[in-house]
Design an enzyme around this catalytic site. Structure first.
Site, PDB file in Angstrom:
ATOM      1  N   THR A  39      37.137  46.680  46.977  1.00  0.00           N
ATOM      2  CA  THR A  39      37.152  48.151  46.933  1.00  0.00           C
ATOM      3  C   THR A  39      36.377  48.686  45.731  1.00  0.00           C
ATOM      4  OG1 THR A  39      39.252  48.179  45.713  1.00  0.00           O
ATOM      5  CG2 THR A  39      39.390  48.358  48.110  1.00  0.00           C
ATOM      6  N   ASP A  89      37.976  36.198  44.106  1.00  0.00           N
ATOM      7  CA  ASP A  89      39.233  36.730  44.647  1.00  0.00           C
ATOM      8  C   ASP A  89      40.379  36.160  43.807  1.00  0.00           C
ATOM      9  OD1 ASP A  89      41.583  37.207  45.983  1.00  0.00           O
ATOM     10  OD2 ASP A  89      40.842  36.571  47.942  1.00  0.00           O
ATOM     11  N   TYR A 140      51.758  48.055  49.721  1.00  0.00           N
ATOM     12  CA  TYR A 140      51.399  48.365  48.323  1.00  0.00           C
ATOM     13  C   TYR A 140      52.659  48.485  47.467  1.00  0.00           C
ATOM     14  CZ  TYR A 140      48.983  50.992  44.548  1.00  0.00           C
ATOM     15  OH  TYR A 140      48.449  51.421  43.352  1.00  0.00           O
TER      16      TYR A 140
HETATM   17  P1  NAD Z   1      39.964  50.450  42.635  1.00  0.00           P
HETATM   18  O1  NAD Z   1      40.120  50.111  44.072  1.00  0.00           O
HETATM   19  O2  NAD Z   1      38.828  51.327  42.237  1.00  0.00           O
HETATM   20  O3  NAD Z   1      39.864  49.122  41.754  1.00  0.00           O
HETATM   21  C1  NAD Z   1      40.519  47.937  42.091  1.00  0.00           C
HETATM   22  C2  NAD Z   1      39.548  46.793  41.881  1.00  0.00           C
HETATM   23  O4  NAD Z   1      40.220  45.564  42.198  1.00  0.00           O
HETATM   24  C3  NAD Z   1      38.317  46.861  42.791  1.00  0.00           C
HETATM   25  O5  NAD Z   1      37.145  46.688  42.047  1.00  0.00           O
HETATM   26  C4  NAD Z   1      38.528  45.725  43.777  1.00  0.00           C
HETATM   27  O6  NAD Z   1      37.323  45.200  44.271  1.00  0.00           O
HETATM   28  C5  NAD Z   1      39.328  44.741  42.943  1.00  0.00           C
HETATM   29  N1  NAD Z   1      40.137  43.805  43.731  1.00  0.00           N
HETATM   30  C6  NAD Z   1      41.019  44.080  44.715  1.00  0.00           C
HETATM   31  N2  NAD Z   1      41.559  42.944  45.196  1.00  0.00           N
HETATM   32  C7  NAD Z   1      41.011  41.930  44.489  1.00  0.00           C
HETATM   33  C8  NAD Z   1      41.164  40.519  44.490  1.00  0.00           C
HETATM   34  N3  NAD Z   1      41.980  39.898  45.373  1.00  0.00           N
HETATM   35  N4  NAD Z   1      40.451  39.772  43.626  1.00  0.00           N
HETATM   36  C9  NAD Z   1      39.607  40.375  42.743  1.00  0.00           C
HETATM   37  N5  NAD Z   1      39.416  41.702  42.683  1.00  0.00           N
HETATM   38  C10 NAD Z   1      40.112  42.467  43.552  1.00  0.00           C
HETATM   39  O7  NAD Z   1      41.356  51.066  42.169  1.00  0.00           O
HETATM   40  P2  NAD Z   1      41.785  51.728  40.773  1.00  0.00           P
HETATM   41  O8  NAD Z   1      42.161  53.114  41.046  1.00  0.00           O
HETATM   42  O9  NAD Z   1      40.791  51.419  39.729  1.00  0.00           O
HETATM   43  O10 NAD Z   1      43.128  50.934  40.482  1.00  0.00           O
HETATM   44  C11 NAD Z   1      43.209  49.900  39.526  1.00  0.00           C
HETATM   45  C12 NAD Z   1      44.645  49.441  39.392  1.00  0.00           C
HETATM   46  O11 NAD Z   1      45.464  50.532  38.949  1.00  0.00           O
HETATM   47  C13 NAD Z   1      45.266  48.939  40.695  1.00  0.00           C
HETATM   48  O12 NAD Z   1      46.086  47.831  40.398  1.00  0.00           O
HETATM   49  C14 NAD Z   1      46.104  50.092  41.146  1.00  0.00           C
HETATM   50  O13 NAD Z   1      47.192  49.669  41.933  1.00  0.00           O
HETATM   51  C15 NAD Z   1      46.554  50.704  39.825  1.00  0.00           C
HETATM   52  N6  NAD Z   1      46.883  52.131  39.969  1.00  0.00           N
HETATM   53  C16 NAD Z   1      45.900  53.057  40.107  1.00  0.00           C
HETATM   54  C17 NAD Z   1      46.235  54.397  40.260  1.00  0.00           C
HETATM   55  C18 NAD Z   1      45.202  55.477  40.398  1.00  0.00           C
HETATM   56  O14 NAD Z   1      45.559  56.645  40.536  1.00  0.00           O
HETATM   57  N7  NAD Z   1      43.919  55.197  40.319  1.00  0.00           N
HETATM   58  C19 NAD Z   1      47.591  54.776  40.295  1.00  0.00           C
HETATM   59  C20 NAD Z   1      48.552  53.783  40.189  1.00  0.00           C
HETATM   60  C21 NAD Z   1      48.199  52.464  39.995  1.00  0.00           C
END
Ligand code: NAD
Ligand code: UDP
Length: 320
Positions: A40, A61, A155
């Protein structure tokens, strides 16, 4: 202070929050290992860091064991930030199994690595662990109101598992872990099409399309600008004596989704209309963090007003 020769891992470092975190850590002088399978995220988010000798990117991954070559060559790791996980409702529903795995098996593998290196560990949990909350605002002591088998469970429950296994590693193996419960965060480098409300509304307003409000728009969220969030994450990671602490990070100011739609239409000077679509299943009706604990233990609170954060995000999307 420059942190020379201290190594950090950032899983999910090519994502929205992760790429800002990598920038921040590089500026502080750390050596950063970004692990991301780009499911993502986007390499574009970290392109500018690739030539930096202190930045290392491994497309991987993290639900699978790390390659032996990487483990043999990395040396001593001090900090592991575990952000890897799809994060927007449309993405985690599309990649539901991957989401369950990265927050369970992925967290387990990163905890094992933290144990081996005596590294400090920070998994990014979420306000979704509170589900559709019956307590408002949400304090860390609230156990939540989560549908364990609904469409958001891949999630919510995965993040709850991630918290549970992290706490066991603190109790059993004294891993120096602290858990961030992140509330809605926004800013430049959000994926344009990942379905989150701020990026959807800005892109709809800029292209003159109707803003899609799900339900009646009276549901609330509290939006934190990404720079504030990164500062909170790093403070939480680096502070002594916080092992086993769980801390809400977010903006303690609540807005209805309808207000956000009206505000974004106004600042984009958009002629877009609002289109009301059916409410999505299990959509939390209210959400606002109680950040008293973060204020007391970290001396942290967000300082970027919604107005300037939204303006910077609009400029980013205009520039794409
Ligand atoms: P995002 O999707 O932009 O970033 C997540 C990243 O993780 C992506 O680059 C994706 O490619 C990578 N990824 C996913 N699965 C993977 C795997 N199996 N191996 C390696 N890489 C993997 O999302 P974000 O908004 O930057 O969120 C980052 C973290 O913060 C997440 O854990 C999310 O649950 C948490 N979070 C975000 C928010 C928000 O509002 N943005 C709120 C609560 C929690
Ligand atoms: N939402 C909306 N229109 C959109 C995207 C989201 O009305 O185009 C609503 C969604 O139903 C939720 C809120 O905005 O009530 C926040 O959604 P988002 O997907 O950004 O994050 P969530 O907090 O649900 O994880």
């Amino acid at each position: 202070m420059m942190e020379e020769n201290i190594k950090c891992i950032v899983t999910g470092g090519a994502g929205f929050i992760g790429s800002h975190l990598c920038d921040f850590l590089i500026k502080k002088g750390f050596e950063v290992y970004c692990l991301d399978n780009l499911i993502t995220g986007s390499q574009k988010n970290i392109d500018h860091l690739l030539a930096n000798p202190k930045f290392h990117f491994l497309k991987h991954d993290v639900s699978s064991p790390l390659p032996g070559k990487f483990l043999n060559e990395i040396g001593q790791i001090k900090y592991i930030y575990h952000l890897a996980s799809p994060a927007s409702p449309s993405q985690y529903q599309k990649y539901s199994i991957e989401t369950l795995l990265v927050n369970s098996q992925g967290t387990y593998l990163m905890l094992e690595l933290a144990k081996k290196h005596s590294a400090w560990f920070l998994p990014t949990s979420t306000s979704e662990v509170y589900g559709d909350p019956l307590e408002h605002p949400q304090k860390e002591t609230y156990f939540g109101h989560v549908n364990p088998v609904g469409i958001r469970a891949c999630y919510d429950e995965a993040k709850r598992f991630s918290e549970a296994i992290t706490m066991e590693y603190v109790r059993k193996f004294k891993v120096k872990a602290r858990i961030a419960r992140i509330f809605n965060t926004y800013g430049p480098k959000m994926q344009k099409n990942d379905g989150r409300v701020i990026s959807n509304f800005i892109n709809q307003a800029l292209s003159g399309k109707p803003l899609t409000v799900y339900g009646d728009g009276n549901q609330t969220r509290s939006f934190c600008y990404v720079d504030d969030m990164v500062r909170g994450l790093v403070t939480l990671m680096e502070k002594e004596n916080l092992d086993g602490e769980i801390i809400n990070l977010g903006m303690p100011k609540e807005h209805t989704i309808k207000e956000i739609a009206d505000y974004i239409r106004k600042v984009c000077q958009s002629s877009s209309t609002i289109e009301y679509l059916p409410k999505t299943e299990d959509d939390p009706s209210r959400r606002k963090p109680d950040i008293t604990k973060a204020q007391k233990l970290l001396g942290w609170q967000p300082t970027t007003p919604l107005q300037s954060g939204i303006q910077k995000t609009i400029s980013y999307f205009k520039g794409l």
